[in-house]
Motif scaffolding. Structure first.
Motif, mmCIF file in Angstrom:
data_model
loop_
_atom_site.group_PDB
_atom_site.id
_atom_site.type_symbol
_atom_site.label_atom_id
_atom_site.label_comp_id
_atom_site.label_asym_id
_atom_site.label_seq_id
_atom_site.Cartn_x
_atom_site.Cartn_y
_atom_site.Cartn_z
ATOM 1 N N VAL A 255 50.305 65.777 27.044
ATOM 2 C CA VAL A 255 49.849 66.606 28.164
ATOM 3 C C VAL A 255 51.059 67.299 28.794
ATOM 4 C CG1 VAL A 255 48.637 66.627 30.382
ATOM 5 C CG2 VAL A 255 47.921 65.033 28.585
ATOM 6 N N THR A 256 50.947 68.610 28.999
ATOM 7 C CA THR A 256 52.073 69.374 29.559
ATOM 8 C C THR A 256 52.319 68.985 31.016
ATOM 9 O OG1 THR A 256 50.625 71.191 30.258
ATOM 10 C CG2 THR A 256 51.597 71.347 28.049
ATOM 11 N N GLY A 257 53.541 69.194 31.467
ATOM 12 C CA GLY A 257 53.917 68.838 32.838
ATOM 13 C C GLY A 257 53.196 69.647 33.892
ATOM 14 N N ASP A 258 52.826 70.885 33.551
ATOM 15 C CA ASP A 258 52.141 71.754 34.525
ATOM 16 C C ASP A 258 50.649 71.861 34.212
ATOM 17 O OD1 ASP A 258 52.352 73.158 32.176
ATOM 18 O OD2 ASP A 258 52.984 75.050 33.105
ATOM 19 N N CYS A 259 50.092 70.819 33.604
ATOM 20 C CA CYS A 259 48.673 70.831 33.190
ATOM 21 C C CYS A 259 47.751 71.114 34.379
ATOM 22 C CB CYS A 259 48.326 69.486 32.567
ATOM 23 S SG CYS A 259 46.654 69.385 31.917
ATOM 24 N N GLU A 260 46.811 72.059 34.177
ATOM 25 C CA GLU A 260 45.787 72.343 35.194
ATOM 26 C C GLU A 260 44.685 71.290 35.029
ATOM 27 O OE1 GLU A 260 43.788 76.465 35.942
ATOM 28 O OE2 GLU A 260 42.414 75.299 34.700
ATOM 29 N N ILE A 261 44.462 70.494 36.082
ATOM 30 C CA ILE A 261 43.458 69.421 36.018
ATOM 31 C C ILE A 261 42.399 69.692 37.083
ATOM 32 C CG2 ILE A 261 43.050 66.942 35.983
ATOM 33 C CD1 ILE A 261 46.035 66.530 35.520
ATOM 34 N N THR A 262 41.215 70.074 36.623
ATOM 35 C CA THR A 262 40.122 70.477 37.516
ATOM 36 C C THR A 262 39.038 69.417 37.557
ATOM 37 O OG1 THR A 262 40.486 72.800 36.880
ATOM 38 C CG2 THR A 262 38.409 72.291 37.980
ATOM 39 N N ILE A 263 38.459 69.213 38.731
ATOM 40 C CA ILE A 263 37.257 68.383 38.849
ATOM 41 C C ILE A 263 36.186 69.158 39.605
ATOM 42 C CG2 ILE A 263 38.037 67.205 40.974
ATOM 43 C CD1 ILE A 263 36.514 64.701 39.870
#
Length: 373
Positions: A78-86
């Motif tokens: 997983v990239t360090g700047d991963c966009e994680i949406t909920i």
């Protein structure tokens, strides 16, 4: 990640869902197991976005969501700047829950507002009312989430142009960075779909529909939003990376019942059946169906996704992926739409004009390359 549980059935929804159960542990166990089983699907590609959708992911506790994310981080790069949406339902939003989401590195929140009108919400059979929606958005913004998006629906029976304008004006009075606005569709098998068939409900007039779409574009633009996809508007720097990847044909892995996956040359879809999915995963048996995509199918999918965006059809990409035949076909088809002002050639891309966006489904269907049968 598809979390299929809902506390209540919305009248328009066509996504796979089941009414919430008391114990999510059998599902979570299978989901974690599937995550590990699918390790090779992305062929060691880095994961730049994670999206917890549904259903209603906010029926899960912070601890349960953290367990899911931990497994993803363990299995994938997983990239360090991963966009994680909920995705959150407004009546699940509490300051303590929002703090918990921030603590486990979720950095983007999608609130299912749908409308600020109580009569609309009642018709749609949403769980919340407008007062709950207002408080949920205020709490989300106050909790320190910078990247907040809301969903709205237009084309609702009984919605006037003034009602829609009021919905948009109120939305833009908050410091949201993104808006997804969808025209109500009457999907077969849904409550609304059945009501339409029985003549108990009717779709709004085409002229009103077009007027609402034009109001949406004008209001969003004047509020500083860019329409980067027909139904999606973002402030600069806040486009949904996850959804943009879909439209740009980036490979993706879908986990959970009914989730879809794509690796450029094949598509997979998990069983649309929670019990069947859990049973198959636990037994180590196939829990999905798949199809290989031939050149025409891949071409048509590219046209269908790219024409919905501000980036349009990339002619260099078409020539590289589909050779001269694909390039000539696209340029030939584009001719009449450009003549009618429905499509523009911008540098080396074909992009729909605002008039073209109004009838995008018709234009896209005309672009579809016919099969061999």
């Amino acid at each position: 990640m598809h979390i299929p549980f809902c506390k209540k059935l919305c009248s328009y929804c066509d996504f796979y869902h089941i009414i919430s159960v008391n114990d999510y542990s059998p599902f979570l166990k299978a989901l974690l197991q599937e995550t590990s089983m699918r390790k090779e699907y992305l062929d060691k590609e880095s994961v730049s976005t994670i999206y917890l959708g549904g259903g209603t992911p906010s029926v899960l506790t912070i601890k349960e969501i953290a367990t899911i994310l931990e497994r993803i981080y363990k299995v994938f790069n997983v990239t360090g700047d991963c966009e994680i949406t909920i995705e959150l339902n407004p009546d699940d939003v509490q300051p303590s829950y929002l703090k918990g989401l921030k603590d486990i590195s979720i950095n983007r929140v999608s609130l299912g507002i749908q409308s600020w009108s109580d009569s609309d919400l009642k018709l749609l059979n949403r769980r919340h009312d407008s007062a709950v929606a207002v408080q949920a958005l205020k709490d989300t913004l106050a909790s320190g989430f910078e990247n907040v998006t809301i969903d709205l629906i237009y084309g609702i029976p009984g919605m006037s142009l003034k009602d829609w304008e009021a919905n948009l004006d109120f939305s833009f009075s908050f410091d949201i960075k993104h808006l997804s606005a969808y025209h109500l569709t009457f999907e077969k098998g849904t409550v609304f779909g059945k009501m339409l068939e029985k003549g108990l409900m009717s779709e709004i007039d085409e002229n009103d529909s077009a007027a609402q779409f034009n109001i949406l574009i004008e209001k969003a633009e004047s509020a500083g939003f860019i329409q980067y996809e027909i139904s999606n508007f973002g402030k600069p720097g806040y486009f949904s990376v996850h959804n943009s990847n879909y439209w740009k044909q980036v490979n993706y892995l879908g986990l959970g019942p009914s989730a879809h996956s794509f690796n450029g040359y094949s598509r997979q879809w998990n069983f649309r059946d929670l019990k069947g999915y859990i049973k198959a995963v636990n037994a180590g048996k196939p829990f999905f169906e798949s199809e290989e995509l031939d050149t025409k199918t891949r071409f048509n999918e590219y046209i269908m996704t790219s024409l919905r965006t501000m980036w349009g059809i990339d002619l260099d990409y078409v020539e590289h992926m589909f050779e001269k035949e694909g390039y000539d076909y696209v340029m030939n088809m584009a001719g009449k739409f450009r003549n009618y002002g429905l499509m523009n050639l911008e540098k080396k891309s074909l992009v729909l004009s605002n008039q073209g966006k109004l009838i995008s489904d018709n234009i896209i269907s005309e672009f579809m390359m016919p099969g061999d049968d």
